[in-house]
Design a protein around this motif. Structure first.
Motif, short mmCIF file in Angstrom:
data_model
loop_
_atom_site.label_atom_id
_atom_site.label_comp_id
_atom_site.label_asym_id
_atom_site.label_seq_id
_atom_site.Cartn_x
_atom_site.Cartn_y
_atom_site.Cartn_z
N GLU A 34 0.82 -1.21 0.00
CA GLU A 34 0.00 0.00 0.00
C GLU A 34 0.86 1.26 0.00
OE1 GLU A 34 -2.43 -0.71 3.40
OE2 GLU A 34 -3.90 -1.91 2.27
N GLU A 35 2.04 1.22 0.66
CA GLU A 35 2.94 2.36 0.62
C GLU A 35 3.51 2.57 -0.78
OE1 GLU A 35 5.86 1.54 3.54
OE2 GLU A 35 4.58 2.13 5.24
N TRP A 36 3.67 1.45 -1.50
CA TRP A 36 4.14 1.55 -2.88
C TRP A 36 3.12 2.27 -3.75
CZ3 TRP A 36 2.84 -2.23 -7.07
CH2 TRP A 36 3.55 -1.97 -8.25
N GLY A 37 1.83 2.20 -3.35
CA GLY A 37 0.80 2.95 -4.04
C GLY A 37 0.12 2.21 -5.16
N ALA A 38 0.17 0.86 -5.14
CA ALA A 38 -0.46 0.08 -6.20
C ALA A 38 -1.94 -0.10 -5.88
CB ALA A 38 0.22 -1.29 -6.33
N GLY A 39 -2.79 0.48 -6.71
CA GLY A 39 -4.22 0.29 -6.53
C GLY A 39 -4.81 -0.67 -7.54
N THR A 40 -3.95 -1.44 -8.22
CA THR A 40 -4.42 -2.36 -9.25
C THR A 40 -5.16 -3.53 -8.60
OG1 THR A 40 -2.48 -1.81 -10.57
CG2 THR A 40 -3.74 -3.76 -11.21
N PRO A 41 -6.39 -3.85 -9.01
CA PRO A 41 -7.08 -5.02 -8.48
C PRO A 41 -6.34 -6.30 -8.86
CG PRO A 41 -8.58 -3.57 -9.67
CD PRO A 41 -7.21 -3.10 -9.97
N ILE A 42 -6.54 -7.34 -8.06
CA ILE A 42 -5.80 -8.58 -8.31
C ILE A 42 -6.22 -9.23 -9.63
CG2 ILE A 42 -5.43 -9.02 -5.86
CD1 ILE A 42 -7.69 -11.05 -5.94
N GLU A 43 -7.43 -8.93 -10.12
CA GLU A 43 -7.85 -9.47 -11.41
C GLU A 43 -7.03 -8.90 -12.56
OE1 GLU A 43 -11.50 -9.48 -8.73
OE2 GLU A 43 -9.83 -8.13 -9.19
N GLN A 44 -6.40 -7.74 -12.35
CA GLN A 44 -5.67 -7.08 -13.43
C GLN A 44 -4.16 -7.06 -13.21
OE1 GLN A 44 -7.37 -3.16 -13.72
NE2 GLN A 44 -9.46 -3.92 -14.12
N LEU A 45 -3.69 -7.75 -12.16
CA LEU A 45 -2.26 -7.75 -11.87
C LEU A 45 -1.49 -8.47 -12.97
CD1 LEU A 45 -1.86 -8.46 -8.04
CD2 LEU A 45 -1.29 -6.38 -9.30
N GLN A 46 -0.33 -7.91 -13.31
CA GLN A 46 0.55 -8.51 -14.30
C GLN A 46 1.94 -8.69 -13.70
OE1 GLN A 46 0.52 -6.20 -17.88
NE2 GLN A 46 -1.72 -6.30 -18.12
N ARG A 47 2.75 -9.44 -14.42
CA ARG A 47 4.11 -9.70 -13.93
C ARG A 47 4.88 -8.40 -13.74
NH1 ARG A 47 8.57 -13.67 -16.87
NH2 ARG A 47 10.10 -13.63 -15.18
N ARG A 48 4.65 -7.42 -14.61
CA ARG A 48 5.36 -6.15 -14.52
C ARG A 48 5.08 -5.46 -13.18
NH1 ARG A 48 2.89 -4.04 -18.20
NH2 ARG A 48 1.41 -2.81 -16.99
N ASP A 49 3.82 -5.48 -12.75
CA ASP A 49 3.46 -4.84 -11.48
C ASP A 49 4.18 -5.51 -10.30
OD1 ASP A 49 1.60 -3.22 -12.89
OD2 ASP A 49 0.16 -4.88 -12.85
N ILE A 50 4.19 -6.83 -10.30
CA ILE A 50 4.82 -7.55 -9.19
C ILE A 50 6.32 -7.32 -9.19
CG2 ILE A 50 5.21 -9.85 -8.21
CD1 ILE A 50 2.48 -10.64 -9.37
N ARG A 51 6.93 -7.32 -10.38
CA ARG A 51 8.37 -7.10 -10.45
C ARG A 51 8.74 -5.72 -9.93
NH1 ARG A 51 8.97 -8.09 -15.42
NH2 ARG A 51 8.88 -5.95 -16.18
N GLU A 52 7.97 -4.69 -10.30
CA GLU A 52 8.26 -3.33 -9.83
C GLU A 52 8.12 -3.24 -8.31
OE1 GLU A 52 5.64 -0.80 -11.94
OE2 GLU A 52 6.70 -0.98 -13.87
N PHE A 53 7.12 -3.91 -7.75
CA PHE A 53 6.95 -3.89 -6.30
C PHE A 53 8.12 -4.58 -5.60
CE2 PHE A 53 5.43 -6.46 -2.64
CZ PHE A 53 5.30 -5.43 -1.73
N LEU A 54 8.52 -5.75 -6.08
CA LEU A 54 9.62 -6.48 -5.45
C LEU A 54 10.94 -5.72 -5.60
CD1 LEU A 54 8.74 -10.15 -6.49
CD2 LEU A 54 8.29 -8.99 -4.32
N ASP A 55 11.12 -5.03 -6.71
CA ASP A 55 12.32 -4.20 -6.87
C ASP A 55 12.33 -3.09 -5.82
OD1 ASP A 55 13.15 -5.71 -9.00
OD2 ASP A 55 12.43 -4.33 -10.54
N ARG A 56 11.17 -2.51 -5.56
CA ARG A 56 11.11 -1.45 -4.55
C ARG A 56 11.40 -2.00 -3.17
NH1 ARG A 56 8.09 0.85 -0.66
NH2 ARG A 56 7.96 3.14 -0.58
N VAL A 57 10.87 -3.19 -2.84
CA VAL A 57 11.14 -3.79 -1.54
C VAL A 57 12.64 -4.04 -1.37
CG1 VAL A 57 10.78 -5.85 -0.12
CG2 VAL A 57 8.85 -4.83 -1.35
N HIS A 58 13.28 -4.53 -2.42
CA HIS A 58 14.71 -4.81 -2.36
C HIS A 58 15.51 -3.51 -2.20
CE1 HIS A 58 18.75 -5.80 -3.96
NE2 HIS A 58 18.54 -6.96 -3.37
N GLU A 59 15.15 -2.49 -2.98
CA GLU A 59 15.86 -1.22 -2.89
C GLU A 59 15.70 -0.59 -1.51
OE1 GLU A 59 14.17 0.96 -6.06
OE2 GLU A 59 15.17 -0.22 -7.66
N GLN A 60 14.50 -0.67 -0.95
CA GLN A 60 14.26 -0.12 0.38
C GLN A 60 15.08 -0.85 1.43
OE1 GLN A 60 12.32 2.61 1.03
NE2 GLN A 60 13.19 2.49 3.09
#
Length: 348
Positions: A34-60
């Motif tokens: 939620e801090e990352w700011g992703a409001g995408t519903p799970i029905e519309q999630l794509q690999r790109r969204d998950i990769r960007e989130f995990l990259d942010r977790v790693h960078e943080q």
């Protein structure tokens, strides 16, 4: 109506009997999402969204000078996979999105499972196994060990289930291999085109009817002579000390001993580590499926309910990605070296 990740996560946590610490870890991942700011519903999630989130977790984690940022990102990845797989089972989404691969991490507790590259090396090293004293079986000892590796990897069985090391063990017999599509268990609704395998756990004595996938079917077919005796054991070649033979096989395969991080000492691999290997790859493929695959005792009502857990195990076994060496038998290439195509000495 579209479903947010928070709604799916709350439903997942209500359905699972998780410890307080594990629940807090899931809530931490949800807060990061939620801090990352992703409001995408799970029905519309794509690999790109998950990769960007995990990259942010790693960078943080790197910015916060975390001791193991790769493990932090992989934890968040596991949580997302578990939630989305549960949402798939509940038919909230049509299919879970593809996930990026895990990051390199420092194994805090030590690695107690074999990689697929090491399993491939073990598989082909079975052709170098020497003929045991007094060996009079129909096939070379390596063929039995190759089939045993396949069964260990797919079902995580106990050593005593494969080889009867003590009189108390009930090994897999030839009559326990059922070639029919329909399961002998009348409560099972699934049908397997490759047949079924029956066995019992050594510790609990609990009986299992598991589907055979194509790889298991091919290897067990290769062990069944024409004059098959129902009470004869399927696997031979374990001897009185199967672990000693397995450690010699690891030496043939060039696999280094595992390292105990706490003591810093090297320890030889044991057959029970193949059970841990099975749990690792099943959970990576279908999160939490190892609970049913390995026959663990759990307290949650959901896990005890056969109608919910058996289909999960069926799907996990039938779709589990196999090490590349296991599939050579399907292509008729299991009797020759993969690099130089030279025929192995013990190839039947």
């Amino acid at each position: 109506m579209l479903t947010t990740l928070r709604t799916a996560a709350e439903g997942y946590l209500r359905a699972k009997a998780l410890s307080r610490g594990t629940r807090n870890e899931y809530l931490t991942t949800l807060r990061k999402w939620e801090e990352w700011g992703a409001g995408t519903p799970i029905e519309q999630l794509q690999r790109r969204d998950i990769r960007e989130f995990l990259d942010r977790v790693h960078e943080q984690a790197v910015r916060d000078r975390g001791t193991n940022p790769g493990r932090t990102a992989n934890k968040a990845r596991e949580h997302l996979r578990a939630i989305l797989s549960w949402a798939w089972e509940q038919e909230l989404i049509e299919a879970p999105p593809r996930f990026p691969g895990p990051r390199d991490q420092r194994d805090v507790a030590g690695r107690h499972y074999l990689t697929k590259a090491e399993i491939n090396a073990l598989y082909f090293a079975t052709y170098k196994m020497g003929r045991p004293r007094g060996w009079d079986a129909a096939y070379p000892v390596g063929r039995y060990w190759r089939a045993a590796l396949v069964v260990f990897f797919n079902y995580g069985v106990d050593t005593g289930t494969v080889w009867r090391s003590t009189p108390a063990h009930e090994p897999i017999l030839r009559r326990h291999v059922i070639w029919d599509r329909r399961s002998p268990d009348r409560e099972a609704k699934e049908q397997s085109p490759w047949g079924w395998l029956f066995y019992r756990r050594v510790k609990t004595g609990k009986a299992f009817y598991r589907p055979m996938n194509r790889v298991v079917h091919a290897h067990l077919r290769g062990l069944m002579p024409d004059d098959s005796q129902p009470e004869a054991p399927v696997f031979l070649g374990g001897g009185a000390r199967p672990n000693a033979r397995f450690q010699a096989l690891c030496e043939h395969a060039g696999i280094k001993p595992r390292l105990d991080v706490e003591t810093g000492r090297e320890e030889p691999w044991e057959l029970k580590d193949l059970r841990k290997t099975c749990a690792t790859y099943h959970d990576e493929h279908v999160p939490e499926s190892s609970v049913e695959i390995l026959g663990h005792s759990v307290g949650g009502i959901t896990y005890r309910h056969y109608a919910h857990r058996a289909p999960l195990a069926f799907r996990a076994i039938m779709t589990l990605p196999q090490p590349s060496a296991f599939s050579t038998i399907l292509r008729g290439k299991d009797s020759e070296c993969t690099c130089c195509r030279r025929r192995f000495a013990d190839a039947a």
